[in-house]
Design a protein around this motif. Sequence first.
Motif, PDB file in Angstrom:
ATOM      1  N   ALA A 138      93.975  24.701  56.721  1.00  0.00           N
ATOM      2  CA  ALA A 138      95.341  25.135  56.431  1.00  0.00           C
ATOM      3  C   ALA A 138      95.562  25.316  54.936  1.00  0.00           C
ATOM      4  CB  ALA A 138      96.348  24.153  57.018  1.00  0.00           C
ATOM      5  N   ALA A 139      94.625  26.002  54.297  1.00  0.00           N
ATOM      6  CA  ALA A 139      94.709  26.193  52.845  1.00  0.00           C
ATOM      7  C   ALA A 139      95.970  26.954  52.446  1.00  0.00           C
ATOM      8  CB  ALA A 139      93.468  26.930  52.342  1.00  0.00           C
ATOM      9  N   ALA A 140      96.405  27.900  53.280  1.00  0.00           N
ATOM     10  CA  ALA A 140      97.628  28.637  52.961  1.00  0.00           C
ATOM     11  C   ALA A 140      98.841  27.715  53.054  1.00  0.00           C
ATOM     12  CB  ALA A 140      97.790  29.829  53.900  1.00  0.00           C
ATOM     13  N   VAL A 141      98.884  26.868  54.082  1.00  0.00           N
ATOM     14  CA  VAL A 141      99.991  25.918  54.217  1.00  0.00           C
ATOM     15  C   VAL A 141     100.040  25.005  52.997  1.00  0.00           C
ATOM     16  CG1 VAL A 141     100.946  24.027  55.593  1.00  0.00           C
ATOM     17  CG2 VAL A 141      99.878  25.983  56.733  1.00  0.00           C
ATOM     18  N   THR A 162     109.682  13.013  65.836  1.00  0.00           N
ATOM     19  CA  THR A 162     110.977  13.369  65.264  1.00  0.00           C
ATOM     20  C   THR A 162     110.830  13.749  63.804  1.00  0.00           C
ATOM     21  OG1 THR A 162     111.448  11.067  64.648  1.00  0.00           O
ATOM     22  CG2 THR A 162     112.236  11.815  66.805  1.00  0.00           C
ATOM     23  N   GLY A 163     111.794  14.504  63.326  1.00  0.00           N
ATOM     24  CA  GLY A 163     111.825  14.843  61.911  1.00  0.00           C
ATOM     25  C   GLY A 163     111.293  16.229  61.620  1.00  0.00           C
ATOM     26  N   TYR A 164     111.571  16.674  60.403  1.00  0.00           N
ATOM     27  CA  TYR A 164     111.156  17.987  59.919  1.00  0.00           C
ATOM     28  C   TYR A 164     110.140  17.779  58.797  1.00  0.00           C
ATOM     29  CZ  TYR A 164     115.438  19.545  62.263  1.00  0.00           C
ATOM     30  OH  TYR A 164     116.427  19.795  63.185  1.00  0.00           O
ATOM     31  N   PRO A 165     108.862  17.978  59.059  1.00  0.00           N
ATOM     32  CA  PRO A 165     107.849  17.686  58.032  1.00  0.00           C
ATOM     33  C   PRO A 165     107.820  18.736  56.936  1.00  0.00           C
ATOM     34  CG  PRO A 165     106.808  18.698  59.931  1.00  0.00           C
ATOM     35  CD  PRO A 165     108.262  18.477  60.305  1.00  0.00           C
ATOM     36  N   THR A 166     107.298  18.355  55.800  1.00  0.00           N
ATOM     37  CA  THR A 166     106.927  19.333  54.784  1.00  0.00           C
ATOM     38  C   THR A 166     105.585  19.942  55.172  1.00  0.00           C
ATOM     39  OG1 THR A 166     105.729  17.706  53.467  1.00  0.00           O
ATOM     40  CG2 THR A 166     108.089  18.005  52.989  1.00  0.00           C
ATOM     41  N   GLY A 167     105.177  20.983  54.465  1.00  0.00           N
ATOM     42  CA  GLY A 167     103.857  21.546  54.712  1.00  0.00           C
ATOM     43  C   GLY A 167     102.762  20.525  54.496  1.00  0.00           C
ATOM     44  N   GLU A 168     102.919  19.704  53.448  1.00  0.00           N
ATOM     45  CA  GLU A 168     101.924  18.666  53.179  1.00  0.00           C
ATOM     46  C   GLU A 168     101.832  17.682  54.339  1.00  0.00           C
ATOM     47  OE1 GLU A 168     103.310  17.006  49.547  1.00  0.00           O
ATOM     48  OE2 GLU A 168     102.461  18.585  48.284  1.00  0.00           O
ATOM     49  N   GLN A 169     102.973  17.298  54.878  1.00  0.00           N
ATOM     50  CA  GLN A 169     102.967  16.362  56.003  1.00  0.00           C
ATOM     51  C   GLN A 169     102.388  16.988  57.259  1.00  0.00           C
ATOM     52  OE1 GLN A 169     107.164  15.576  55.796  1.00  0.00           O
ATOM     53  NE2 GLN A 169     106.879  13.596  54.784  1.00  0.00           N
ATOM     54  N   TRP A 170     102.660  18.266  57.460  1.00  0.00           N
ATOM     55  CA  TRP A 170     102.086  18.977  58.604  1.00  0.00           C
ATOM     56  C   TRP A 170     100.571  18.908  58.552  1.00  0.00           C
ATOM     57  CZ3 TRP A 170     102.845  24.915  59.796  1.00  0.00           C
ATOM     58  CH2 TRP A 170     102.709  25.129  61.185  1.00  0.00           C
ATOM     59  N   ILE A 171     100.016  19.116  57.355  1.00  0.00           N
ATOM     60  CA  ILE A 171      98.559  19.048  57.184  1.00  0.00           C
ATOM     61  C   ILE A 171      98.062  17.623  57.377  1.00  0.00           C
ATOM     62  CG2 ILE A 171      96.665  19.317  55.546  1.00  0.00           C
ATOM     63  CD1 ILE A 171      98.242  21.618  54.265  1.00  0.00           C
ATOM     64  N   GLU A 172      98.647  16.683  56.637  1.00  0.00           N
ATOM     65  CA  GLU A 172      98.137  15.316  56.621  1.00  0.00           C
ATOM     66  C   GLU A 172      98.208  14.645  57.987  1.00  0.00           C
ATOM     67  OE1 GLU A 172     100.396  13.364  53.633  1.00  0.00           O
ATOM     68  OE2 GLU A 172      99.565  14.571  51.983  1.00  0.00           O
ATOM     69  N   GLU A 173      99.302  14.896  58.714  1.00  0.00           N
ATOM     70  CA  GLU A 173      99.532  14.162  59.953  1.00  0.00           C
ATOM     71  C   GLU A 173      99.066  14.908  61.204  1.00  0.00           C
ATOM     72  OE1 GLU A 173     103.367  12.228  60.235  1.00  0.00           O
ATOM     73  OE2 GLU A 173     103.681  12.526  58.079  1.00  0.00           O
ATOM     74  N   TYR A 174      98.695  16.177  61.063  1.00  0.00           N
ATOM     75  CA  TYR A 174      98.299  16.930  62.257  1.00  0.00           C
ATOM     76  C   TYR A 174      97.131  17.878  62.010  1.00  0.00           C
ATOM     77  CZ  TYR A 174      98.587  20.659  65.801  1.00  0.00           C
ATOM     78  OH  TYR A 174      98.286  21.599  66.746  1.00  0.00           O
ATOM     79  N   LEU A 175      97.276  18.804  61.077  1.00  0.00           N
ATOM     80  CA  LEU A 175      96.274  19.857  60.939  1.00  0.00           C
ATOM     81  C   LEU A 175      94.945  19.334  60.396  1.00  0.00           C
ATOM     82  CD1 LEU A 175      98.633  22.661  59.576  1.00  0.00           C
ATOM     83  CD2 LEU A 175      97.674  22.466  61.885  1.00  0.00           C
ATOM     84  N   ALA A 176      94.981  18.463  59.406  1.00  0.00           N
ATOM     85  CA  ALA A 176      93.727  17.911  58.880  1.00  0.00           C
ATOM     86  C   ALA A 176      93.009  17.055  59.924  1.00  0.00           C
ATOM     87  CB  ALA A 176      93.982  17.119  57.595  1.00  0.00           C
TER      88      ALA A 176
END
Length: 432
Positions: free
Chosen positions: A40-43, A77-91
Amino acid sequence: MENVLPVAVIGAGPQGLAAAAHLMERGVPVVVLEAGASPAAAVAEWGHVRLFSEWPELIDAASSRLLAGSGWQAPTTGYPTGEQWIEEYLAPLAVALGDRVRYDARVTGVSRLGRDRLVDAGRGDQPFTVHVSSAQGEEYRLQARAVIDASGTWSTPNPAGADGLPAIGEAASADLLSYRIPDFRDRAGFAGKHTVVIGSGHSAVTAVLALARMARRDPATTVTWALRRATAGNAFGGGEADELPARGALGIKAKEYVDAGLVSLVTGFRVERVTRDRTRPILVAEDGRTLTADRVVVLTGFRPDLSLLSELRLELDPTLQAPVRIAAEVDPNVHSCGSVAATGAADLAQPEPDFYLVGAKSYGRAPTFLALTGYEQVRSVAAEIAGDREAARRVELVLPDTGVCGGAGLFDASGASLGGACCAPPVLQIGR
């Protein structure tokens, strides 16, 4: 050969990784080719920005099942930042996919083995050839039984020029322009300065909001919001009527800041030329008006990069540059986000068998894409590639309803339908 060659997925973003998870679940060999050095380099480039979709709308089902085997628990729950999307799911998802994901692997072209675009004979019987280069300039090619292009549109932002082409002098002044939502945590680059934001979508609204907050604290910070439309119209979005509440909050807050005088709104400003006064860019409109700024942020949307597909036979809508079967369904001149139907393998199929555009790139220039839409696309495409026609035809998606996606609308009359990026790839911040 078709049974042993992998499916090549271009891009390790949310849809690319989800495609790999679905294929892996079905026992189909897959390789994901990511130009960046990490998933997710673009994210990651907009990691500081908060999404307007909540966690349940950002996680793919097959990916969740794959991750569950490692003890991962989905955020609920909650609205993640792009960084959180990566750290908690995509990575974690990329880790679970293992060596199926290759980094520093930029796809430069896709074709058929021994067949250029002109050759008919035996074309469909030949595997795809995917040409790849690394950051060090090393080149190689691999063969694939099918190709899923999930590379997105992030690398090709639209220019400031109002006619869809770079304004005169825009390229020469590129060092003074930004085409991304800036990281406003770097306040020194904006505080006490005049910034012009060009664009009418939610990415532009996000930038305007952050700058307005700076201006509220520091009167020396000034903000101009330049719209191409003749009037503001519904530039402030659907507000409380938007069923994605975080997205609706953007427009509500933006209107408050404009009404309070923290943001100067300029309408009918269509950039024809960009000049410079030393280190200050000057925007010249088609009607001769000028805006001089310290910083210019251009947030006018994105378009697909089709250059790497030049040797494939594609059938794309002449307006949106989206697959013709879905163009009418995603046209922002006609549909709101919620009225866009789910699209699957049959809609995304091309004259080039076993090649699919998915994700934001499948919508071409339409600013109506949601992550959930992409997950449904890759689920259907993976089923089709695996030979499960019934699953490929089945629709397993219900989109949130909203009435804020417009489009060009009454361009000069009232600007009543501004469109913009109301359902854009999730790079949008919650108004706070």
